[in-house]
Design an enzyme around this catalytic site. Sequence first.
Site, mmCIF file in Angstrom:
data_model
loop_
_atom_site.group_PDB
_atom_site.id
_atom_site.type_symbol
_atom_site.label_atom_id
_atom_site.label_comp_id
_atom_site.label_asym_id
_atom_site.label_seq_id
_atom_site.Cartn_x
_atom_site.Cartn_y
_atom_site.Cartn_z
ATOM 1 N N CYS A 68 0.858 -1.212 0.000
ATOM 2 C CA CYS A 68 0.000 0.000 0.000
ATOM 3 C C CYS A 68 0.877 1.240 0.000
ATOM 4 C CB CYS A 68 -0.908 -0.029 1.228
ATOM 5 S SG CYS A 68 -1.844 1.498 1.483
ATOM 6 N N CYS A 90 0.082 3.180 3.917
ATOM 7 C CA CYS A 90 0.517 2.559 5.176
ATOM 8 C C CYS A 90 1.728 1.647 4.988
ATOM 9 C CB CYS A 90 -0.636 1.785 5.802
ATOM 10 S SG CYS A 90 -1.175 0.351 4.832
ATOM 11 N N CYS A 114 -5.362 5.422 -12.726
ATOM 12 C CA CYS A 114 -3.912 5.560 -12.842
ATOM 13 C C CYS A 114 -3.165 4.291 -12.450
ATOM 14 C CB CYS A 114 -3.426 6.722 -11.990
ATOM 15 S SG CYS A 114 -3.861 6.527 -10.240
ATOM 16 N N CYS A 167 -41.145 66.825 20.705
ATOM 17 C CA CYS A 167 -41.782 66.018 19.665
ATOM 18 C C CYS A 167 -40.954 66.035 18.387
ATOM 19 C CB CYS A 167 -43.192 66.538 19.390
ATOM 20 S SG CYS A 167 -43.226 68.183 18.648
ATOM 21 N N CYS A 177 -34.006 80.986 8.716
ATOM 22 C CA CYS A 177 -34.529 79.873 7.923
ATOM 23 C C CYS A 177 -35.989 79.571 8.289
ATOM 24 C CB CYS A 177 -33.657 78.625 8.147
ATOM 25 S SG CYS A 177 -34.249 77.159 7.285
ATOM 26 N N CYS A 203 -38.074 61.801 9.268
ATOM 27 C CA CYS A 203 -37.922 61.601 7.814
ATOM 28 C C CYS A 203 -37.409 62.843 7.091
ATOM 29 C CB CYS A 203 -39.240 61.157 7.189
ATOM 30 S SG CYS A 203 -40.492 62.453 7.079
#
Length: 559
Positions: free
Chosen positions: A134, A137, A151, A305, A314, A322
Amino acid sequence: MDSEDDMHDANDSADDDFYSGGEAGLAASDDGDADYDFADHDSDDSGELLSHRQQQNYSILSEVDIKQRQEDDINRVSTVLSISKSEACVLLRNYNWSVSKVHDEWFADEERVRKVVGLPEKHMELPNDREVTCGICFESCPRGAMSAAACGHPFCSTCWRGYISTAINDGPGCLMLRCPDPACAAAVGQDMINALADDEDKEKYGRYLRRSYIEDNRKTKWCPAPGCEYAVEFVMGSGSYDVNCNCSYGFCWNCTEEAHRPVDCATVSKWILKNSAESENMNWILANSKPCPKCKRPIEKNQGCMHITCTPPCKFEFCWLCLGPWSEHGERTGGFYACNRYESARQEGASRQKALGDLQSLQNDKLEKLSDIQSQPESQLKFIIEAWLQIVECRRVLKWTYAYGFYLPEHEHAKRQFFEYLQGEAESGLERLHQCAEKELQVYLEAESPSKDFNDFRTKLAGLTSVTRNYFENLVRALETGLNDVGPSTSHGTCSKSATSKSLGGKSKSGKNRASSTSSKSGGSNRGVDDSNIWTCDQCTYANPKSARACQACDHQHR
């Protein structure tokens, strides 16, 4: 909008409202434009409507469908190229499961393709010795206990099993597994996996293989809904990207976010990022300091608030949340201590989830109960399911109109004003349909015997469903084209509310289309209208009949 001669008017007064459910709202147009299907359908046509909607540009694939298609592709390549199924599978994985690309590359240069994917032309056999060493191993094992890829490099079954198991547990990379020999690039095919791996690993490998078939193929995607195991095959270049999976989840094929018509994917991405940012690091900024929308001077809010008045000279009054003019706020936007101008987008999402829950409850329990009470087969009650499906879809569209409105350019005042009008009409009409499908239906669910007026209810609900569907479909088209009919605000504007509203499905009391005008994008005077029989509102440019004393769109008094 392409043609306005066939379009309807959505600006009639309350008793003439296109959503009213009366004859005006439910009458069919005799000469509706082919591009805008205004023709209403009878209540018994719900099957036809469902059949029409199933003409989709995509296919929903179950696990069985995926397996079958994958197997068919492997068999096709194996047959044409005269190779094994395992080798065909290796080829398809390397070319993203494109059968045509595999054929093209293979016949153009077979040797190069074999080298790239790891398929040696000749299959090498194991050495003829009784015992073979092998390569992992280094134990000597009987030849029968050894295995090798194409292969021919020999490894014992124990080492192969450990090598394969480790690769599979590491993830989908196991699909590109090569020979354990460091100098070898031969592919390890599914035949070796089936022969050497244990049952658990084989199951994992098969799951990775099916996932690869969907994820590596540019024509297919998984449904993004949590827990859904369906996949979708999409036909490119066929119009809308909206997909409705069998699990009831709708999503956009292009960006895989929730289906979001009429807004595009780029807007959705910005909207999601904005909401994510506001929920985290932007909270402090929103709560503590902002520039005045008019003079840009920084303002810190430490109490009070949401109604802010900038300092002289201004003196601009605006909403803290928002930044819109305070003149556009009041009780309808949440009062002095809140602003729900864009919070409605979240509410629509919740409303849609509730509608989905109600639809599921109706399908599981209530429809059978209603069938028993009214002594009608469930097949005759499909108009109720169709109504709820329409409510769910319209809730989704309405949710994304808030993102559309948020990103409308500030300088396009006429377009913004008109968009908010159309959005309000959509909300009003949808609420009418929802109320009919929920509260009025409850009366018949609580009845003890068949109701005499149930058929009237059927006609009303089916009519409202059809009208609402027409309105929302045309609203989506109008928004997707950028409300191009809306031009600069002038006394005889390029397009009044009547012009685009006609494309959204409104009708007169007689059920016929009113005389309409054709507007050019470059801006021209109205054509096709008898000027002696109409007067144009100075405030909103709506074309009113001569007999009207007040504008039917904005109630402005005629002078």
